[in-house]
Design a protein around this motif. Structure first.
Motif, PDB file in Angstrom:
ATOM      1  N   TRP A  50       0.846  -1.185   0.000  1.00 23.52           N
ATOM      2  CA  TRP A  50       0.000   0.000   0.000  1.00 23.52           C
ATOM      3  C   TRP A  50       0.881   1.234   0.000  1.00 23.52           C
ATOM      4  O   TRP A  50       1.874   1.278   0.725  1.00 23.52           O
ATOM      5  N   PRO A  51       0.534   2.247  -0.798  1.00 21.56           N
ATOM      6  CA  PRO A  51       1.284   3.492  -0.731  1.00 21.56           C
ATOM      7  C   PRO A  51       1.221   4.065   0.697  1.00 21.56           C
ATOM      8  O   PRO A  51       0.140   4.174   1.288  1.00 21.56           O
ATOM      9  N   GLU A  52       2.368   4.378   1.234  1.00 21.73           N
ATOM     10  CA  GLU A  52       2.477   4.823   2.628  1.00 21.73           C
ATOM     11  C   GLU A  52       1.558   5.998   2.941  1.00 21.73           C
ATOM     12  O   GLU A  52       0.863   6.003   3.953  1.00 21.73           O
ATOM     13  N   ARG A  53       1.518   6.987   2.049  1.00 23.59           N
ATOM     14  CA  ARG A  53       0.709   8.180   2.345  1.00 23.59           C
ATOM     15  C   ARG A  53      -0.772   7.844   2.405  1.00 23.59           C
ATOM     16  O   ARG A  53      -1.517   8.465   3.157  1.00 23.59           O
ATOM     17  N   GLU A  54      -1.212   6.849   1.639  1.00 26.36           N
ATOM     18  CA  GLU A  54      -2.616   6.441   1.674  1.00 26.36           C
ATOM     19  C   GLU A  54      -2.958   5.769   3.001  1.00 26.36           C
ATOM     20  O   GLU A  54      -4.002   6.041   3.606  1.00 26.36           O
ATOM     21  N   VAL A  55      -2.077   4.885   3.463  1.00 27.43           N
ATOM     22  CA  VAL A  55      -2.289   4.222   4.745  1.00 27.43           C
ATOM     23  C   VAL A  55      -2.303   5.254   5.867  1.00 27.43           C
ATOM     24  O   VAL A  55      -3.183   5.236   6.734  1.00 27.43           O
ATOM     25  N   GLN A  56      -1.351   6.185   5.836  1.00 22.05           N
ATOM     26  CA  GLN A  56      -1.304   7.223   6.864  1.00 22.05           C
ATOM     27  C   GLN A  56      -2.567   8.063   6.866  1.00 22.05           C
ATOM     28  O   GLN A  56      -3.111   8.374   7.931  1.00 22.05           O
ATOM     29  N   ALA A  57      -3.065   8.403   5.695  1.00 24.03           N
ATOM     30  CA  ALA A  57      -4.272   9.232   5.606  1.00 24.03           C
ATOM     31  C   ALA A  57      -5.461   8.527   6.248  1.00 24.03           C
ATOM     32  O   ALA A  57      -6.230   9.138   7.003  1.00 24.03           O
ATOM     33  N   VAL A  58      -5.616   7.237   5.967  1.00 24.00           N
ATOM     34  CA  VAL A  58      -6.762   6.494   6.504  1.00 24.00           C
ATOM     35  C   VAL A  58      -6.614   6.276   8.010  1.00 24.00           C
ATOM     36  O   VAL A  58      -7.565   6.484   8.774  1.00 24.00           O
ATOM     37  N   LEU A  59      -5.446   5.865   8.459  1.00 22.76           N
ATOM     38  CA  LEU A  59      -5.261   5.638   9.888  1.00 22.76           C
ATOM     39  C   LEU A  59      -5.410   6.943  10.674  1.00 22.76           C
ATOM     40  O   LEU A  59      -6.014   6.956  11.750  1.00 22.76           O
ATOM     41  N   ASN A  60      -4.897   8.036  10.140  1.00 25.13           N
ATOM     42  CA  ASN A  60      -5.052   9.322  10.815  1.00 25.13           C
ATOM     43  C   ASN A  60      -6.508   9.772  10.840  1.00 25.13           C
ATOM     44  O   ASN A  60      -6.964  10.374  11.816  1.00 25.13           O
ATOM     45  N   ALA A  61      -7.262   9.464   9.795  1.00 22.88           N
ATOM     46  CA  ALA A  61      -8.693   9.786   9.782  1.00 22.88           C
ATOM     47  C   ALA A  61      -9.419   8.991  10.864  1.00 22.88           C
ATOM     48  O   ALA A  61     -10.305   9.524  11.546  1.00 22.88           O
ATOM     49  N   ARG A  62      -9.050   7.726  11.030  1.00 22.25           N
ATOM     50  CA  ARG A  62      -9.644   6.911  12.096  1.00 22.25           C
ATOM     51  C   ARG A  62      -9.314   7.498  13.475  1.00 22.25           C
ATOM     52  O   ARG A  62     -10.184   7.602  14.331  1.00 22.25           O
ATOM     53  N   ILE A  63      -8.058   7.865  13.667  1.00 23.14           N
ATOM     54  CA  ILE A  63      -7.640   8.461  14.943  1.00 23.14           C
ATOM     55  C   ILE A  63      -8.428   9.740  15.210  1.00 23.14           C
ATOM     56  O   ILE A  63      -8.825  10.011  16.349  1.00 23.14           O
ATOM     57  N   ALA A  64      -8.687  10.504  14.156  1.00 24.22           N
ATOM     58  CA  ALA A  64      -9.418  11.766  14.293  1.00 24.22           C
ATOM     59  C   ALA A  64     -10.914  11.556  14.489  1.00 24.22           C
ATOM     60  O   ALA A  64     -11.654  12.524  14.686  1.00 24.22           O
ATOM     61  N   GLY A  65     -11.376  10.305  14.437  1.00 24.09           N
ATOM     62  CA  GLY A  65     -12.780  10.026  14.685  1.00 24.09           C
ATOM     63  C   GLY A  65     -13.694  10.215  13.495  1.00 24.09           C
ATOM     64  O   GLY A  65     -14.909  10.363  13.658  1.00 24.09           O
ATOM     65  N   LYS A  66     -13.131  10.203  12.289  1.00 23.40           N
ATOM     66  CA  LYS A  66     -13.952  10.335  11.084  1.00 23.40           C
ATOM     67  C   LYS A  66     -14.891   9.133  10.953  1.00 23.40           C
ATOM     68  O   LYS A  66     -14.559   8.023  11.348  1.00 23.40           O
ATOM     69  N   SER A  67     -16.063   9.375  10.375  1.00 22.78           N
ATOM     70  CA  SER A  67     -17.039   8.310  10.158  1.00 22.78           C
ATOM     71  C   SER A  67     -16.607   7.439   8.985  1.00 22.78           C
ATOM     72  O   SER A  67     -15.758   7.838   8.171  1.00 22.78           O
TER      73      SER A  67
END
Length: 87
Positions: A50-67
Motif C-alpha cells: 500500500w502506498p504509505e501516504r494512503e495508509v497514513q491518511a486512513v489511519l489518521n482519519a480513524r484516529i481523528a474520529g472520522k465516520s
C-alpha cells in the motif's frame, strides 16, 4: 497533538507491516478494502503493498474520529489521485 503515524522506512508497507502498526488483522484490512474504507493494495510481483501516504491518511482519519462515510470519501479521493498520477 500530532497524530501523524510513521511507517518503517523500508519501502511501501505490506499487510504485515500495516497489521503491526495498526493492530488490525489481515482479514480486517481486506474486508475494509472491500467496504471502501481502506485503500486497495498495489501488486508488485507476487507482493501486495500500500502506498504509505494512503495508509497514513486512513489511519489518521480513524484516529481523528472520522465516520466510515468520511473515510470512504477519503479513500475514493486517494484512488483518484493514484489513477491521475499514473496517467
Amino acid at each position: 497533538m500530532n497524530t501523524m503515524l510513521r511507517m518503517p522506512k523500508k519501502g511501501e508497507p505490506d499487510a504485515g507491516t500495516i497489521c503491526g502498526l495498526s493492530g488490525l488483522a489481515p482479514s480486517t484490512i481486506y474486508r475494509d478494502v472491500k467496504r471502501g474504507t481502506f485503500p486497495k493494495p498495489v501488486k508488485i510481483g507476487a507482493v501486495s503493498v500500500w502506498p504509505e501516504r494512503e495508509v497514513q491518511a486512513v489511519l489518521n482519519a480513524r484516529i481523528a474520529g472520522k465516520s466510515d462515510e468520511e473515510i470512504c470519501a477519503i479513500v475514493a479521493d486517494l484512488h483518484r489521485q493514484r489513477t491521475n498520477a499514473a496517467a
